[in-house]
Design a protein around this motif. Structure first.
Motif, PDB file in Angstrom:
ATOM      1  N   ILE A  99      -0.597   8.071 -38.133  1.00 45.12           N
ATOM      2  CA  ILE A  99      -1.839   7.695 -38.816  1.00 45.12           C
ATOM      3  C   ILE A  99      -1.943   6.176 -38.938  1.00 45.12           C
ATOM      4  O   ILE A  99      -2.994   5.591 -38.682  1.00 45.12           O
ATOM      5  CB  ILE A  99      -1.924   8.364 -40.203  1.00 45.12           C
ATOM      6  N   MET A 101      -0.685   4.090 -36.917  1.00 40.57           N
ATOM      7  CA  MET A 101      -1.036   3.606 -35.580  1.00 40.57           C
ATOM      8  C   MET A 101      -2.526   3.818 -35.316  1.00 40.57           C
ATOM      9  O   MET A 101      -3.176   3.003 -34.663  1.00 40.57           O
ATOM     10  CB  MET A 101      -0.205   4.322 -34.526  1.00 40.57           C
ATOM     11  N   GLY A 102      -3.073   4.921 -35.843  1.00 34.50           N
ATOM     12  CA  GLY A 102      -4.503   5.161 -35.724  1.00 34.50           C
ATOM     13  C   GLY A 102      -5.301   4.066 -36.410  1.00 34.50           C
ATOM     14  O   GLY A 102      -6.319   3.604 -35.894  1.00 34.50           O
ATOM     15  N   PHE A 103      -4.791   3.617 -37.576  1.00 39.29           N
ATOM     16  CA  PHE A 103      -5.475   2.523 -38.272  1.00 39.29           C
ATOM     17  C   PHE A 103      -5.437   1.241 -37.446  1.00 39.29           C
ATOM     18  O   PHE A 103      -6.372   0.443 -37.505  1.00 39.29           O
ATOM     19  CB  PHE A 103      -4.860   2.294 -39.656  1.00 39.29           C
ATOM     20  N   VAL A 104      -4.344   1.040 -36.678  1.00 34.89           N
ATOM     21  CA  VAL A 104      -4.298  -0.141 -35.807  1.00 34.89           C
ATOM     22  C   VAL A 104      -5.469  -0.105 -34.833  1.00 34.89           C
ATOM     23  O   VAL A 104      -6.214  -1.079 -34.688  1.00 34.89           O
ATOM     24  CB  VAL A 104      -2.963  -0.214 -35.038  1.00 34.89           C
ATOM     25  N   SER A 105      -5.669   1.061 -34.172  1.00 36.38           N
ATOM     26  CA  SER A 105      -6.794   1.196 -33.233  1.00 36.38           C
ATOM     27  C   SER A 105      -8.121   0.990 -33.949  1.00 36.38           C
ATOM     28  O   SER A 105      -9.021   0.322 -33.440  1.00 36.38           O
ATOM     29  CB  SER A 105      -6.787   2.573 -32.587  1.00 36.38           C
ATOM     30  N   LEU A 106      -8.218   1.566 -35.146  1.00 32.74           N
ATOM     31  CA  LEU A 106      -9.457   1.458 -35.923  1.00 32.74           C
ATOM     32  C   LEU A 106      -9.801  -0.010 -36.179  1.00 32.74           C
ATOM     33  O   LEU A 106     -10.933  -0.452 -35.982  1.00 32.74           O
ATOM     34  CB  LEU A 106      -9.277   2.194 -37.249  1.00 32.74           C
ATOM     35  N   PHE A 108      -8.438  -2.694 -34.568  1.00 37.35           N
ATOM     36  CA  PHE A 108      -8.591  -3.426 -33.298  1.00 37.35           C
ATOM     37  C   PHE A 108     -10.027  -3.305 -32.805  1.00 37.35           C
ATOM     38  O   PHE A 108     -10.612  -4.248 -32.295  1.00 37.35           O
ATOM     39  CB  PHE A 108      -7.644  -2.863 -32.230  1.00 37.35           C
ATOM     40  N   GLY A 109     -10.594  -2.084 -32.964  1.00 29.48           N
ATOM     41  CA  GLY A 109     -11.965  -1.883 -32.516  1.00 29.48           C
ATOM     42  C   GLY A 109     -12.981  -2.358 -33.532  1.00 29.48           C
ATOM     43  O   GLY A 109     -14.008  -2.927 -33.183  1.00 29.48           O
ATOM     44  N   GLY A 110     -12.686  -2.102 -34.811  1.00 28.74           N
ATOM     45  CA  GLY A 110     -13.676  -2.363 -35.854  1.00 28.74           C
ATOM     46  C   GLY A 110     -13.841  -3.829 -36.183  1.00 28.74           C
ATOM     47  O   GLY A 110     -14.956  -4.289 -36.430  1.00 28.74           O
ATOM     48  N   PRO A 112     -13.690  -6.717 -34.374  1.00 24.54           N
ATOM     49  CA  PRO A 112     -14.671  -7.458 -33.569  1.00 24.54           C
ATOM     50  C   PRO A 112     -16.100  -6.978 -33.793  1.00 24.54           C
ATOM     51  O   PRO A 112     -17.036  -7.771 -33.715  1.00 24.54           O
ATOM     52  CB  PRO A 112     -14.244  -7.175 -32.126  1.00 24.54           C
ATOM     53  N   LEU A 113     -16.271  -5.684 -34.104  1.00 27.28           N
ATOM     54  CA  LEU A 113     -17.631  -5.175 -34.347  1.00 27.28           C
ATOM     55  C   LEU A 113     -18.218  -5.789 -35.611  1.00 27.28           C
ATOM     56  O   LEU A 113     -19.398  -6.111 -35.669  1.00 27.28           O
ATOM     57  CB  LEU A 113     -17.605  -3.654 -34.498  1.00 27.28           C
TER      58      LEU A 113
ATOM     59  N   LEU B 271      -0.297   2.173 -27.690  1.00 22.99           N
ATOM     60  CA  LEU B 271      -1.032   2.831 -28.774  1.00 22.99           C
ATOM     61  C   LEU B 271      -2.068   3.799 -28.241  1.00 22.99           C
ATOM     62  O   LEU B 271      -2.234   4.901 -28.747  1.00 22.99           O
ATOM     63  CB  LEU B 271      -1.730   1.782 -29.631  1.00 22.99           C
ATOM     64  N   ALA B 314     -15.603  -2.405 -27.916  1.00 21.78           N
ATOM     65  CA  ALA B 314     -14.564  -2.119 -28.912  1.00 21.78           C
ATOM     66  C   ALA B 314     -14.860  -0.851 -29.686  1.00 21.78           C
ATOM     67  O   ALA B 314     -13.991  -0.303 -30.348  1.00 21.78           O
ATOM     68  CB  ALA B 314     -14.426  -3.297 -29.867  1.00 21.78           C
ATOM     69  N   THR B 317     -12.604   2.048 -29.038  1.00 22.91           N
ATOM     70  CA  THR B 317     -11.277   1.868 -29.629  1.00 22.91           C
ATOM     71  C   THR B 317     -11.291   2.297 -31.088  1.00 22.91           C
ATOM     72  O   THR B 317     -10.386   2.982 -31.570  1.00 22.91           O
ATOM     73  CB  THR B 317     -10.857   0.389 -29.562  1.00 22.91           C
ATOM     74  N   MET B 318     -12.380   1.889 -31.792  1.00 22.41           N
ATOM     75  CA  MET B 318     -12.494   2.225 -33.203  1.00 22.41           C
ATOM     76  C   MET B 318     -12.597   3.736 -33.382  1.00 22.41           C
ATOM     77  O   MET B 318     -11.933   4.328 -34.231  1.00 22.41           O
ATOM     78  CB  MET B 318     -13.744   1.557 -33.762  1.00 22.41           C
ATOM     79  N   GLY B 321      -9.281   5.391 -33.020  1.00 24.09           N
ATOM     80  CA  GLY B 321      -8.486   5.297 -34.238  1.00 24.09           C
ATOM     81  C   GLY B 321      -8.907   6.334 -35.257  1.00 24.09           C
ATOM     82  O   GLY B 321      -8.088   7.040 -35.842  1.00 24.09           O
ATOM     83  N   ILE B 324      -7.771   9.762 -34.203  1.00 20.97           N
ATOM     84  CA  ILE B 324      -6.332   9.964 -34.415  1.00 20.97           C
ATOM     85  C   ILE B 324      -6.078  10.340 -35.870  1.00 20.97           C
ATOM     86  O   ILE B 324      -5.381  11.311 -36.179  1.00 20.97           O
ATOM     87  CB  ILE B 324      -5.535   8.684 -34.068  1.00 20.97           C
TER      88      ILE B 324
END
Lengths: 311, 365
Positions: A99, A101-106, A108-110, A112-113, B271, B314, B317-318, B321, B324
């Motif tokens: 989970i 790690m999921g926040f890392v993706s969240l 990483f994507g969020g 810049p948005l 990841l 991006a 990617t969000m 996450g 997941i």
């Protein structure tokens, strides 16, 4: 030569502060909720963006903005602990790790948005070094040479010492500290002894995320470009510091966090000798390999205690 | 006796012995994994043929090929996480091994693809055993941290070796014959399907069962005489081999990488692969492949026409996450579990309707 060496070690001062704060935060979460928080760096980067946004777009100075950033960090930490870990139906140790790690993706994507492209923040303006035209370095003449510090590193060291010192004293003497230590040794027993472990883990998450944001702001102040992943290298170092020092004590990770930047700079210092002039390319590789060897010899870390499992 | 009821009754009695209709025979054949993989590869080959005819754009086929490369990493990781319960963040580093072997052997020394492939597998086995023995000595939860560190070491080593690598198309040879840019797609397809088949057989072999028992209870597995270290290292080595092969194919397909800026060797890849396996379902190869498609293929194939996704790359990617987090919280089996749950519900409702129809018709069963 000795002065140059001391100067090199002092050059790692900012790295030490940032890594210490991050490593302590990682250990705090690891001990109280038995998971490695991989999102530490991304939450910190998000908070740092908030601080930068306050400074650049709203004109709020850094020393107020950093508290806003830390408040955002606290909110995210509480959200993860209270709403994600507690509400999930099938959460185990591996699941918690995934989970985060999921926040890392969240993030990483969020990030810049929300905030757009990576930006550079004129944190020097906070110290009035550029405006007043004063030098941002402090030079001490000793040992037949010059030892150079940056003012930023000195201020950060003072803040880190005060913050970590307070937390360590609280861990030792306060009721909260007793709760954390008990929860860390066994959550189940702590609950039986009447400690509200839920409150303890929630406070730990909030504190860890706030410390992460503080570390990120310090690191950005040293001239790093802010992006969603700009704390990643610090996080890797912080994790390795925790492994090096051993997860079983709180001070172990801090000692590890002091050792890693110092060793890195010492290896870099070898480039001054003609035999090793090419070493700076391999600096990180050598340091990590040294760490791996130490871990191979002492899997519990330098200060770790061997846990004997009973059947 | 009512003739209809009699027919129904005999139907139930002779269910097992009657001759299957053509439709049922196809359905039964599709349950065999090998048939599934053959059908799957036929679909993927049809993309290639359609591209030659101009019905499908080449960027679409390119994206599918790219997705397959990541899927190769993911099925190796699926074996590691779904079947032995180890979460590693070292995938990116091992991909780099394959990529750099491809560069040095194919570009610098002019060897064929086959030689590079064998060397990649050999190096991956040695690296996997070494890394596995170091990192698996330490308790499970540290593995992700340690492999993260190792992957950083490998990435820094590669950057120090050569910061940007490139392979010329003319240098790529298979069995002494030069191949074109588009034929690499078929090569990737072949490797992917063969690896899928091997993995599926491995999962259902005694080795796969042993791995699963280690995941479910290490103490019970040990009591049954399973050597924990042996099987954990084995799973680790297999996932390393798959990652290295993916790196090799990546260099064959894209032929160009700037290591310091490329996301392939950064933590993002590790990841995303972990995310793909979690989202798709850590125990299902189809689920994992679908998860990889969501993360790597969706954006460049289906969403490439929608302006919002093009402007905000991006966003996916969000979304990954978020998926997941939600899947670990509520559906630990991933999309594969959701799909099988839905299928079971559909079958049950069909059966119930059937029974109700009979009760209505005859008053009893």
């Amino acid at each position: 030569m000795f002065a140059a060496f001391l100067s090199t070690v002092c050059g790692s001062l900012l790295g030490i502060c940032v890594t210490c704060l991050s490593a302590f935060a990682v250990t705090l979460i690891f001990r109280t909720s038995t998971t490695a928080n991989f999102a530490q760096a991304s939450i910190a980067a998000f908070g740092c963006y908030v601080v930068a946004d306050c400074l650049n777009n709203r004109g709020i100075p850094v020393y107020i903005g950093v508290f806003i950033g830390m408040a955002i960090g606290v909110a995210i930490g509480l959200f993860i602990d209270l709403l994600v870990f507690r509400k999930g139906r099938y959460i185990n140790e591996l699941g918690k790790q995934i989970i985060t790690m999921g926040f890392v993706s969240l993030f990483f994507g969020g990030t810049p948005l929300v905030f757009g492209n990576p930006e550079f923040i004129p944190f020097e303006s906070f110290y009035n070094t550029t405006k007043a035209g004063t030098d941002s370095n402090i030079v001490i003449n000793a040992f037949g040479g010059e030892i150079v510090f940056t003012k930023h590193a000195l201020i950060c060291t003072a803040i880190t010492v005060v913050v970590l010192g307070t937390i360590f004293i609280l861990l030792k003497v306060s009721k909260w500290g007793l709760g954390v230590r008990t929860t860390a040794s066994s959550e189940f027993t702590a609950e039986l002894m009447g400690i509200d472990t839920h409150v303890i883990t929630a406070i730990s998450w909030a504190l860890a995320c706030a410390l992460g944001v503080l570390a990120a702001v310090m690191y950005a102040g040293g001239g790093a470009m802010i992006s969603a992943s700009f704390m990643a290298i610090i996080q890797v170092n912080a994790f390795l510091a925790c492994i090096l020092g051993g997860f079983s004590t709180f001070y172990g990770s801090v000692v590890g966090a002091i050792l890693i930047p110092v060793i890195t700079n010492c290896v870099g210092f070898l480039a001054n000798f003609p035999a090793f002039h090419n070493i700076s390319r391999w600096q990180l590789v050598i340091v990590y390999l040294l760490l791996m060897i130490v871990i191979l010899i002492k899997p519990q870390g330098l200060f770790g205690k061997k846990v004997v499992k009973k059947v | 006796m009512n003739t209809d009821l009699r027919k129904d009754y005999l139907g139930i009695v002779f269910e097992k012995h009657r001759k299957l209709t053509a439709k049922e025979r196809v359905g039964k054949a599709l349950h065999i994994p090998l048939t599934q993989y053959l059908v799957f590869s036929a679909v993927l080959i049809s993309f290639y043929i359609l591209m030659q005819g101009g019905a499908v754009t080449s960027s679409f086929v390119f994206a599918i090929g790219n997705t397959m490369i990541y899927a190769i990493m993911a099925i190796g990781f699926c074996l590691l996480m779904g079947y032995s319960g180890l979460a590693s963040l070292g995938t990116a580093g091992f991909v780099g091994i394959g990529a750099y072997i491809a560069f040095y052997l194919v570009q610098e020394y002019g060897y064929t693809f086959g030689v590079a492939f064998i060397v990649t597998v050999a190096v991956a086995i040695v690296t996997g055993i070494m890394v596995g023995f170091i990192s698996l000595r330490i308790e499970g939860i540290y593995l992700a941290i340690l492999t993260l560190g190792l992957s950083e070491i490998l990435r820094n080593t590669f950057i120090s070796l050569k910061s940007s690598i490139k392979i010329d198309m003319s240098k790529i040879q298979i069995l002494g014959a030069k191949i074109g840019e588009n034929e690499v797609y078929l090569l990737i397809l072949l490797v992917f399907v063969v690896l899928l088949w091997i993995t599926s057989n491995l999962i259902h072999s005694p080795v796969g069962r042993a791995l699963l028992s280690v995941k479910n209870s290490s103490s019970a597995a040990q009591a049954m005489g399973i050597n924990l270290m042996k099987y954990r290292v084995l799973a680790f080595v297999i996932s390393t081999i798959y990652a290295a092969i993916a790196g090799l194919l990546y260099m064959m397909y894209l032929r160009n990488m700037t290591t310091s800026t490329s996301t392939l060797l950064a933590m993002t890849t590790s990841l995303n692969i972990l995310g793909a396996v979690v989202i798709g379902g850590a125990k299902s190869l189809w689920g994992t492949s679908f998860g990889v498609f969501i993360i790597y293929g969706l954006q460049s194939t289906l969403l490439s026409k929608i302006a919002f996704f093009v402007e905000n790359p991006a966003f996916i990617t969000m979304l990954t996450g978020l998926m997941i987090i939600l899947i670990v919280m509520f559906f630990p089996g991933g999309i594969a579990q959701i799909a099988s749950n839905l299928a079971r519900k559909y079958r049950e409702s069909k059966l119930r309707k059937n029974v109700e129809r009979r009760i209505e018709a005859y008053g009893r069963i």
